[in-house]
Write an enzyme that holds these catalytic residues in place. Sequence first.
Site, PDB file in Angstrom:
ATOM      1  N   VAL A   9       0.932  -1.101  -0.015  1.00  0.00           N
ATOM      2  CA  VAL A   9       0.054   0.009   0.026  1.00  0.00           C
ATOM      3  C   VAL A   9       0.789   1.316  -0.003  1.00  0.00           C
ATOM      4  O   VAL A   9       2.080   1.221   0.358  1.00  0.00           O
ATOM      5  CB  VAL A   9      -1.046  -0.009   1.103  1.00  0.00           C
ATOM      6  CG1 VAL A   9      -2.099  -1.112   1.113  1.00  0.00           C
ATOM      7  CG2 VAL A   9      -0.281   0.155   2.536  1.00  0.00           C
ATOM      8  N   SER A  10       0.236   2.289  -0.492  1.00  0.00           N
ATOM      9  CA  SER A  10       1.095   3.547  -0.734  1.00  0.00           C
ATOM     10  C   SER A  10       1.418   4.386   0.611  1.00  0.00           C
ATOM     11  O   SER A  10       2.397   5.108   0.452  1.00  0.00           O
ATOM     12  CB  SER A  10       0.501   4.519  -1.785  1.00  0.00           C
ATOM     13  OG  SER A  10       0.381   3.769  -2.958  1.00  0.00           O
ATOM     14  N   THR A  11       0.537   4.289   1.491  1.00  0.00           N
ATOM     15  CA  THR A  11       0.543   5.464   2.376  1.00  0.00           C
ATOM     16  C   THR A  11       0.590   4.530   3.987  1.00  0.00           C
ATOM     17  O   THR A  11       0.129   3.660   3.912  1.00  0.00           O
ATOM     18  CB  THR A  11      -0.425   6.492   2.722  1.00  0.00           C
ATOM     19  OG1 THR A  11      -1.852   5.694   2.781  1.00  0.00           O
ATOM     20  CG2 THR A  11      -0.438   7.167   1.336  1.00  0.00           C
TER      21      THR A  11
END
Length: 177
Positions: A9-11
């Site tokens: 996931v990015s964040t």
Amino acid sequence: MKAIGYVRVSTEDQAREGVSLDAQEARIRAFCEAKGWELVAVLRDEGRSAKDLNRPGLQQILGGLAKRQRCFDALVVVKLDRLTRSVKDLATLMQALRRARAGFTAIQEAVDTTSATGELFYNIVASISQWERRVIGERTATAMAHRRAQGRRVSRWAPYGFKFGPGGHLIPHRRER
């Protein structure tokens, strides 16, 4: 067949509060079970962008591709964008997997290079993508050459010795002569 899963996931917020990592892992586990593959590990990159390949989990997978270190036959992701968002990086990853004779599967896009048919499908899609990129480049070059031949703007900056006049046409710039 032994598989290794990869989730991302990015964040940091998504990693802390979201269920995406667990959902990705559950899908990979179900996929491997349905195929009769042994899932040896699932590596996670929590809060890491896919803009490049500099992620600890992914680097661990790449580092383990050496014949003596490799504990898997296939890399499995839920979606291609969990692995990378770069065509260049995807090509680099696929080349590394091919050299190590390891397969690759992206569940959602139905890419599976662990079989001859799956590898053929991947190569056809990759060839079409490469052809499309080159055709777009040729069209762009032709359009820019046409504009240039008409003395029209092809860039935000005028070449040295010129400036943009009315209608975006190049005119000599006296101070740069």
